[in-house]
Motif scaffolding. Structure first.
Motif, PDB file in Angstrom:
ATOM      1  N   ASP A 210      -3.300   8.788   1.861  1.00  0.00           N
ATOM      2  CA  ASP A 210      -3.224   7.755   2.895  1.00  0.00           C
ATOM      3  C   ASP A 210      -2.832   6.439   2.233  1.00  0.00           C
ATOM      4  O   ASP A 210      -3.664   5.746   1.648  1.00  0.00           O
ATOM      5  CB  ASP A 210      -4.579   7.673   3.616  1.00  0.00           C
ATOM      6  CG  ASP A 210      -4.730   6.391   4.430  1.00  0.00           C
ATOM      7  OD1 ASP A 210      -3.737   5.656   4.595  1.00  0.00           O
ATOM      8  OD2 ASP A 210      -5.855   6.142   4.898  1.00  0.00           O
ATOM      9  N   ALA A 211      -1.533   6.146   2.311  1.00  0.00           N
ATOM     10  CA  ALA A 211      -1.013   4.880   1.757  1.00  0.00           C
ATOM     11  C   ALA A 211      -0.358   4.099   2.895  1.00  0.00           C
ATOM     12  O   ALA A 211       0.740   3.564   2.754  1.00  0.00           O
ATOM     13  CB  ALA A 211      -0.020   5.165   0.635  1.00  0.00           C
ATOM     14  N   ILE A 212      -1.022   4.073   4.044  1.00  0.00           N
ATOM     15  CA  ILE A 212      -0.400   3.445   5.223  1.00  0.00           C
ATOM     16  C   ILE A 212      -0.698   1.939   5.242  1.00  0.00           C
ATOM     17  O   ILE A 212       0.203   1.122   5.170  1.00  0.00           O
ATOM     18  CB  ILE A 212      -0.869   4.133   6.530  1.00  0.00           C
ATOM     19  CG1 ILE A 212      -0.633   5.653   6.425  1.00  0.00           C
ATOM     20  CG2 ILE A 212      -0.105   3.558   7.715  1.00  0.00           C
ATOM     21  CD1 ILE A 212      -1.070   6.444   7.648  1.00  0.00           C
ATOM     22  N   PHE A 213      -1.982   1.597   5.356  1.00  0.00           N
ATOM     23  CA  PHE A 213      -2.348   0.169   5.319  1.00  0.00           C
ATOM     24  C   PHE A 213      -3.468  -0.034   4.310  1.00  0.00           C
ATOM     25  O   PHE A 213      -4.375   0.779   4.199  1.00  0.00           O
ATOM     26  CB  PHE A 213      -2.831  -0.328   6.690  1.00  0.00           C
ATOM     27  CG  PHE A 213      -1.908   0.004   7.814  1.00  0.00           C
ATOM     28  CD1 PHE A 213      -0.605  -0.479   7.829  1.00  0.00           C
ATOM     29  CD2 PHE A 213      -2.338   0.804   8.859  1.00  0.00           C
ATOM     30  CE1 PHE A 213       0.260  -0.161   8.863  1.00  0.00           C
ATOM     31  CE2 PHE A 213      -1.482   1.130   9.899  1.00  0.00           C
ATOM     32  CZ  PHE A 213      -0.187   0.651   9.905  1.00  0.00           C
TER      33      PHE A 213
ATOM     34  N   ASN B 272       0.854  -1.187   0.000  1.00  0.00           N
ATOM     35  CA  ASN B 272       0.000   0.000   0.000  1.00  0.00           C
ATOM     36  C   ASN B 272       0.896   1.246   0.000  1.00  0.00           C
ATOM     37  O   ASN B 272       0.677   2.186  -0.787  1.00  0.00           O
ATOM     38  CB  ASN B 272      -0.938  -0.033   1.211  1.00  0.00           C
ATOM     39  CG  ASN B 272      -2.091   0.940   1.095  1.00  0.00           C
ATOM     40  OD1 ASN B 272      -2.113   1.958   1.775  1.00  0.00           O
ATOM     41  ND2 ASN B 272      -3.050   0.654   0.236  1.00  0.00           N
TER      42      ASN B 272
ATOM     43  N   VAL C 155      -5.500   5.225  -0.629  1.00  0.00           N
ATOM     44  CA  VAL C 155      -5.085   4.194  -1.583  1.00  0.00           C
ATOM     45  C   VAL C 155      -5.679   2.861  -1.126  1.00  0.00           C
ATOM     46  O   VAL C 155      -5.430   2.429   0.010  1.00  0.00           O
ATOM     47  CB  VAL C 155      -3.544   4.087  -1.644  1.00  0.00           C
ATOM     48  CG1 VAL C 155      -3.129   2.988  -2.622  1.00  0.00           C
ATOM     49  CG2 VAL C 155      -2.937   5.418  -2.051  1.00  0.00           C
TER      50      VAL C 155
ATOM     51  N   VAL D 254      -7.955   1.382   0.529  1.00  0.00           N
ATOM     52  CA  VAL D 254      -8.977   1.633   1.558  1.00  0.00           C
ATOM     53  C   VAL D 254      -8.435   2.703   2.504  1.00  0.00           C
ATOM     54  O   VAL D 254      -7.217   2.831   2.643  1.00  0.00           O
ATOM     55  CB  VAL D 254      -9.301   0.380   2.421  1.00  0.00           C
ATOM     56  CG1 VAL D 254     -10.163  -0.612   1.712  1.00  0.00           C
ATOM     57  CG2 VAL D 254      -8.024  -0.267   2.945  1.00  0.00           C
ATOM     58  N   PRO D 255      -9.309   3.444   3.176  1.00  0.00           N
ATOM     59  CA  PRO D 255      -8.803   4.307   4.254  1.00  0.00           C
ATOM     60  C   PRO D 255      -8.140   3.405   5.297  1.00  0.00           C
ATOM     61  O   PRO D 255      -8.732   2.390   5.697  1.00  0.00           O
ATOM     62  CB  PRO D 255     -10.078   4.962   4.808  1.00  0.00           C
ATOM     63  CG  PRO D 255     -11.092   4.855   3.710  1.00  0.00           C
ATOM     64  CD  PRO D 255     -10.775   3.558   3.006  1.00  0.00           C
ATOM     65  N   SER D 256      -6.934   3.743   5.717  1.00  0.00           N
ATOM     66  CA  SER D 256      -6.184   2.866   6.634  1.00  0.00           C
ATOM     67  C   SER D 256      -6.975   2.642   7.904  1.00  0.00           C
ATOM     68  O   SER D 256      -7.417   3.594   8.548  1.00  0.00           O
ATOM     69  CB  SER D 256      -4.831   3.485   6.962  1.00  0.00           C
ATOM     70  OG  SER D 256      -4.077   3.559   5.772  1.00  0.00           O
TER      71      SER D 256
END
Ligand code: NAX
Ligand code: K
Length: 438
Positions: free
Chosen positions: A92-95, A53, A120, A122-124
């Protein structure tokens, strides 16, 4: 394209496709393109997590930078609140699909500091399988996902947190689906074919529906109106006392249930709406014993409180959350799996109603509905759904297809009416909606 893949199934798809770098490039490019199309140039911060992600986010940063945008990339575990506050837009490319535990308070604080968020995949923090929030998840304006949607994009609260959801093709080969054989879909007309009128149709072949009617006839009459509009050729209101019916084409019978049951043409029945719990329970047992095709709703469900086995032998049940919990117990973290469990336990197609209605079959197939507007949440709409379901069953549609079609038509009819709709207006909106399906 309307298959839904759980994160675990998506991971299998990734593994089967093999070329992660090319897929990631396409995913990141799709994110950048979506932003370039929808936002004016602004300062962007990509919050990148440790997995793919985060990789997608970094690729998006590269494409945005190529387009001349001021972009920074920050590791989500070391980024500061100030960095986030300075950015006009946060990616938001965290999880994504790899979320495996609750989001920490530190990451939650970072995301809370963002002014505007594009997510990206899903919302983390949103669990892609269930739509539940694990620890925390931000409200995104836009979410870009790839190849296929996940259940968590369509089930609340995840569905709301995604903001606008875009599905983008990233070159994943369709053949990966053969092995996975997904068993969940977004509810669209791809899942059903409505019955066709044949030149030789007559009123019985077009479907006979009998609706049991209690002291208060409103609910049963709504179900009748919907059944007639959805193509049932013969619709009977089975009441205990004579009454004046303004609907010219509706048949009223006041014979005892035992008498009506002897008529073999009366194959499809609705039991529950406005019937009273005691009478509904009694009638349900008699209809099941007679081998009828049954749609059970409302009081018939309440009559099965804590006793789901009493629903064995019905074709479709249409519980709202309260009714579902009374019969089957708590829904738990996954509305999709709860509906599947209920369907497997009772052997009946289960329509678990709500803003994100789930339709589940005993064999594990399930669909999540997405076309129902909020203003459908008004009295009597459930009775209309029961009528639609019965009419489609009576015309020979298999239960799962009939249930999917009923829920979809119900949502479309509501959309065509718009805000201020009344349940009694829905049946009249059906012909246009069905005609548009061709
Ligand atoms: N399915 C597809 O079509 C494709 C998916 N891609 C991307 O790949 C993503 C999935 O990648 P991954 O499987 O690497 O998973 P993620 O990138 O979602 O995250 C996995 C990592 O995060 C850690 N983690 C999970 N939850 C955490 C938490 N609460 N706190 C701290 N750390 C946590 C894990 O230990 C692991 O290191 C998708 O969401 C999508 O963005 C694309 O790159 C390529 C194609
Ligand atoms: K994300």
């Amino acid at each position: 394209m309307n298959e839904l893949l759980t994160p675990a199934e998506m991971a299998r798809a990734d593994a089967a496709a093999g070329n992660v770098a090319a897929l990631m490039d396409a995913a990141g490019r799709a994110v950048a393109r979506a932003i370039l199309q929808r936002y004016k140039p602004c300062s962007v911060l990509v919050l990148a997590g440790p997995g793919n992600n985060g990789g997608d986010g970094k690729v998006a940063a590269r494409y945005l930078a190529q387009a001349g945008w001021p972009v920074r990339v920050a590791d989500a575990f070391t980024a500061t609140i100030e960095q986030v506050q300075r950015a006009e837009l946060v990616i938001d490319a965290i999880f994504g699909a790899g979320l495996s535990r609750d989001v920490s308070p530190q990451i939650a604080d970072l995301l809370r500091a963002a002014k505007r968020i594009v997510a990206v995949d899903v919302p983390s923090g949103v669990d892609g399988a269930t739509g539940q929030v694990r620890g925390y998840a931000p409200q995104a304006e836009l979410t870009i996902t790839f190849f296929r949607k996940k259940p968590g994009h369509l089930l609340y609260p995840g569905r709301g947190l995604c903001g606008k959801l875009l599905l983008r093709d990233i070159g994943m080969p369709e053949r990966v689906l053969e092995d996975i054989a997904p068993q969940a879909w977004e509810n669209t007309p791809a899942l059903f074919t409505l019955p066709r009128y044949e030149a030789t149709s007559h009123k019985y072949s077009a479907g006979d529906v009998t609706v049991l009617c209690g002291e208060l006839a409103g609910a049963a009459r709504l179900a009748c109106a919907a059944a007639r509009r959805a193509g049932a050729g013969m619709v009977t209101l089975a009441a205990t006392t004579p009454m004046v019916l303004p609907e010219a084409g509706l048949i009223l019978r006041t014979d005892p249930l035992a008498t009506l049951l002897q008529d073999a043409r009366r194959h499809t029945w609705i039991v529950g709406p406005g019937l009273g719990v005691a009478r509904a329970g009694d009638a349900l047992a008699q209809l099941i014993a007679a081998g009828k095709t049954i749609v059970a709703d409302a009081d018939a469900l309440t009559a099965c409180t804590g006793a789901p086995e009493k629903l064995r032998g019905t074709a479709i049940i249409t519980p709202h959350t309260g009714e579902f919990v009374r019969v089957f117990g708590e829904i738990g973290p996954s509305k999709l799996e709860a509906a599947r469990r209920a369907a497997a336990t009772t052997g009946t197609v289960t329509i678990l109603k709500g803003a994100d209605t789930v339709i589940a079959a005993p064999d594990g197939r399930a669909a999540i509905n997405t076309n129902a507007p909020a203003y459908l949440a008004t009295g009597g709409t459930g009775d209309v759904l029961a009528g639609l379901s019965a009419a489609l069953l009576a015309q020979g549609m298999p239960s799962f297809e009939a249930a999917c079609a009923a829920v979809w038509l119900h949502g479309e009819a509501a959309r065509s009416l718009g805000p201020g709709l009344l349940a009694e207006g829905l049946p009249a909106a059906l012909p246009q909606v069905m005609a548009a399906l061709g």
